[in-house]
Write an enzyme that holds these catalytic residues in place. Structure first.
Site, PDB file in Angstrom:
ATOM      1  N   LYS A 110      63.028  33.133 -84.544  1.00  0.00           N
ATOM      2  CA  LYS A 110      64.373  32.973 -83.950  1.00  0.00           C
ATOM      3  C   LYS A 110      64.851  31.538 -84.138  1.00  0.00           C
ATOM      4  CE  LYS A 110      66.671  33.317 -79.384  1.00  0.00           C
ATOM      5  NZ  LYS A 110      66.801  31.960 -78.864  1.00  0.00           N
ATOM      6  N   THR A 166      60.502  30.764 -81.421  1.00  0.00           N
ATOM      7  CA  THR A 166      61.766  30.012 -81.517  1.00  0.00           C
ATOM      8  C   THR A 166      61.508  28.700 -82.242  1.00  0.00           C
ATOM      9  OG1 THR A 166      62.569  31.026 -79.485  1.00  0.00           O
ATOM     10  CG2 THR A 166      63.646  28.988 -80.168  1.00  0.00           C
ATOM     11  N   SER A 199      61.388  34.785 -71.966  1.00  0.00           N
ATOM     12  CA  SER A 199      61.164  33.393 -72.373  1.00  0.00           C
ATOM     13  C   SER A 199      59.819  32.882 -71.862  1.00  0.00           C
ATOM     14  CB  SER A 199      62.286  32.518 -71.797  1.00  0.00           C
ATOM     15  OG  SER A 199      61.944  31.158 -71.892  1.00  0.00           O
ATOM     16  N   TYR A 243      57.280  29.327 -76.927  1.00  0.00           N
ATOM     17  CA  TYR A 243      57.353  27.889 -77.188  1.00  0.00           C
ATOM     18  C   TYR A 243      55.923  27.386 -77.111  1.00  0.00           C
ATOM     19  CZ  TYR A 243      62.448  27.433 -76.236  1.00  0.00           C
ATOM     20  OH  TYR A 243      63.815  27.507 -76.260  1.00  0.00           O
ATOM     21  N   HIS A 259      70.828  29.110 -80.866  1.00  0.00           N
ATOM     22  CA  HIS A 259      70.465  28.930 -79.467  1.00  0.00           C
ATOM     23  C   HIS A 259      71.714  28.971 -78.571  1.00  0.00           C
ATOM     24  CE1 HIS A 259      66.470  27.637 -77.670  1.00  0.00           C
ATOM     25  NE2 HIS A 259      67.217  27.680 -76.596  1.00  0.00           N
TER      26      HIS A 259
HETATM   27  C1  LIG Z   1      70.610  29.506 -69.866  1.00  0.00           C
HETATM   28  C2  LIG Z   1      69.984  29.782 -71.201  1.00  0.00           C
HETATM   29  C3  LIG Z   1      68.622  29.593 -71.367  1.00  0.00           C
HETATM   30  C4  LIG Z   1      68.027  29.879 -72.604  1.00  0.00           C
HETATM   31  N1  LIG Z   1      66.662  29.757 -72.739  1.00  0.00           N
HETATM   32  C5  LIG Z   1      66.078  30.098 -73.915  1.00  0.00           C
HETATM   33  C6  LIG Z   1      64.660  30.074 -74.054  1.00  0.00           C
HETATM   34  O1  LIG Z   1      63.933  29.781 -73.111  1.00  0.00           O
HETATM   35  N2  LIG Z   1      64.137  30.397 -75.259  1.00  0.00           N
HETATM   36  C7  LIG Z   1      64.914  30.758 -76.331  1.00  0.00           C
HETATM   37  O2  LIG Z   1      64.388  31.039 -77.407  1.00  0.00           O
HETATM   38  N3  LIG Z   1      66.255  30.801 -76.213  1.00  0.00           N
HETATM   39  C8  LIG Z   1      66.853  30.497 -75.041  1.00  0.00           C
HETATM   40  N4  LIG Z   1      68.214  30.577 -74.917  1.00  0.00           N
HETATM   41  C9  LIG Z   1      69.025  31.011 -76.081  1.00  0.00           C
HETATM   42  C10 LIG Z   1      69.230  32.524 -76.066  1.00  0.00           C
HETATM   43  O3  LIG Z   1      68.035  33.212 -76.304  1.00  0.00           O
HETATM   44  C11 LIG Z   1      70.238  32.943 -77.142  1.00  0.00           C
HETATM   45  O4  LIG Z   1      69.858  32.418 -78.385  1.00  0.00           O
HETATM   46  C12 LIG Z   1      71.662  32.492 -76.816  1.00  0.00           C
HETATM   47  O5  LIG Z   1      71.923  32.575 -75.442  1.00  0.00           O
HETATM   48  C13 LIG Z   1      72.653  33.352 -77.587  1.00  0.00           C
HETATM   49  O6  LIG Z   1      73.963  32.944 -77.349  1.00  0.00           O
HETATM   50  P1  LIG Z   1      74.929  33.621 -76.255  1.00  0.00           P
HETATM   51  O7  LIG Z   1      74.542  33.046 -74.937  1.00  0.00           O
HETATM   52  O8  LIG Z   1      76.273  33.196 -76.710  1.00  0.00           O
HETATM   53  O9  LIG Z   1      74.703  35.105 -76.296  1.00  0.00           O
HETATM   54  C14 LIG Z   1      68.827  30.317 -73.683  1.00  0.00           C
HETATM   55  C15 LIG Z   1      70.201  30.518 -73.494  1.00  0.00           C
HETATM   56  C16 LIG Z   1      70.776  30.270 -72.267  1.00  0.00           C
HETATM   57  C17 LIG Z   1      72.259  30.534 -72.091  1.00  0.00           C
END
Ligand SMILES: Cc1cc2nc3c(=O)[nH]c(=O)nc-3n(C[C@H](O)[C@H](O)[C@H](O)COP(=O)(O)O)c2cc1C
Length: 374
Positions: free
Chosen positions: A237, A139, A90, A113, A261
């Site tokens: 994404k 994203t 990230s 981002y 997300h």
């Molecule tokens: C704590 C946390 C932080 C996240 N931070 C980002 C991020 O910085 N950038 C991003 O594109 N997605 C982020 N996501 C989304 C994840 O990349 C992903 O889309 C999502 O966790 C998928 O669902 P799941 O947790 O059920 O596997 C984050 C998810 C979580 C749980």
């Protein structure tokens, strides 16, 4: 972990409806196994963007992983490399991207981002290229941070502002977790964002992230300058619909991730598995389609592949392991998913992930499905 940290990972937006339905969706389609088929070994290998990987799984971008475990992004990337799968870093990570890339022997992708503005993003893109990241994940579902009410209740905003009164009000949960606290201080205390370097100021501060996200929505026209600057494969994404899939492909995306997300942004959108057939039909083989959201078992990976996904990303499934036990915890999470996937393949009577297709599942009649005219 302290409650505020665990809830930041575990929680979703608003009523957490999409958080729940992302997982529940995998329970709805029914399997059509082939019995009396021996599968002594199962081949899990596949490719994403032309790169060979050991199983159809990527560790997705999870911001602030350094808060979950000391040097969190580095230890997670290392575990991914040891398992032969990609790690997606990230923009909002606590470790320097160069250190994360150096920590893994596997493929590493950088998630972008536009926080801090175009020039800051351009600097990040050129650092990512120089460090050896091989794909850029843009994203598109974060024009503002979703309303995560657990964070509000736990005082996350106040805590990152670090006033004495908020520390007194919300700080108790940290004292209850001395081992986490010791690791946090040994790792340098409150993280900054070393991959978002603001000219004249240095790494962006944690407290500034909400406002920065809101000022930096990524729009379709940004894809052009991002592509010119990156000059490598772009993954979009955050696609939920056929229209957005076509848009991403028109803007040159080599792959798209059907993602909401993890239910952290707009609550009440469809679970990702349910919209996957629509997006795959729109992509029409012009781009690879990946999925994330709600994957908690190897069975879920198999089902997404039967629907036509090339591979899946996981967020929480590996981050729970990271918080519990650092690198070995991530390795254990990957191992659980791998073992589960092999068992599912055997039960389906299918010897390889390459052999999984629609003939192994019944897609519910009330789910949109372009191949049978919605
Ligand atoms: C704590 C946390 C932080 C996240 N931070 C980002 C991020 O910085 N950038 C991003 O594109 N997605 C982020 N996501 C989304 C994840 O990349 C992903 O889309 C999502 O966790 C998928 O669902 P799941 O947790 O059920 O596997 C984050 C998810 C979580 C749980």
């Amino acid at each position: 972990m302290p409650r505020a940290v665990f809830d930041y990972i575990d929680g979703g937006a608003e009523n957490e409806v999409t958080l729940g339905t992302n997982c529940q969706a995998f329970d709805v389609p029914l399997w059509r196994p082939r019995s009396a088929v021996a599968t002594p070994t199962c081949d899990l290998r596949t490719t994403v963007l032309g790169t060979a990987i050991e199983m159809p799984l990527l560790l997705g971008p999870v911001g602030s992983s350094r808060l979950f475990f000391p040097r969190g992004e580095e230890v997670a990337a290392k575990a991914a490399g040891e398992a032969g799968i990609p790690y997606v870093l990230s923009t909002l990570s606590g470790c320097r991207m160069e250190d994360v890339k150096a920590a893994t022997t596997g493929p590493a992708w950088f998630q972008l981002y536009l926080v801090g503005g175009r020039d800051v993003a351009l600097a990040g893109i050129s650092r990512a290229r120089a460090a050896g990241f091989t794909a850029l994940v843009v994203t598109i579902d974060t024009p503002v941070a979703g309303l995560r009410e657990r964070d509000v209740r736990n005082g996350v905003k106040e805590l990152t502002g670090r006033s004495l009164s908020s520390l007194l009000r919300f700080g108790g949960q940290f004292l209850a977790k001395p081992r986490w606290l010791a690791g946090f201080f040994a790792d340098g205390g409150m993280m900054k964002f070393p991959n978002v370097v603001i000219p004249g100021e240095g790494p962006m501060l944690y407290a500034d992230v909400g406002a920065a996200l809101e000022q930096s929505a990524t729009v379709w026209s940004d894809l052009r300058w991002i592509r010119d600057a990156w000059k490598g494969p772009i993954v979009v994404k955050g696609v939920h619909t056929a229209d957005d899939a076509r848009h991403a492909i028109d803007e040159g995306a080599e792959a798209i991730v059907v993602s909401n997300h993890g239910g952290r942004q707009l609550d009440g959108v469809s679970p990702t598995l349910r919209v996957l057939p629509e997006v795959i039909a729109a992509a029409a083989g012009r781009t690879e389609v990946l999925l994330d959201g709600g994957v908690r078992r190897g069975r879920d990976i198999a089902m997404a592949l039967c629907f036509g996904a090339r591979a899946v990303l996981v967020g929480r499934a590996y981050v729970y392991g990271l918080g519990a036990a650092g690198g070995p915890g991530v390795a254990r999470a990957i191992d659980i998913l791998r073992t589960d996937l092999i068992r599912t393949l055997k039960l389906l009577g299918c010897a390889s992930v390459a052999g999984l297709d629609r003939s192994y599942v019944d897609i519910p009649a009330d789910w949109p499905d372009a191949t049978r005219g919605m």
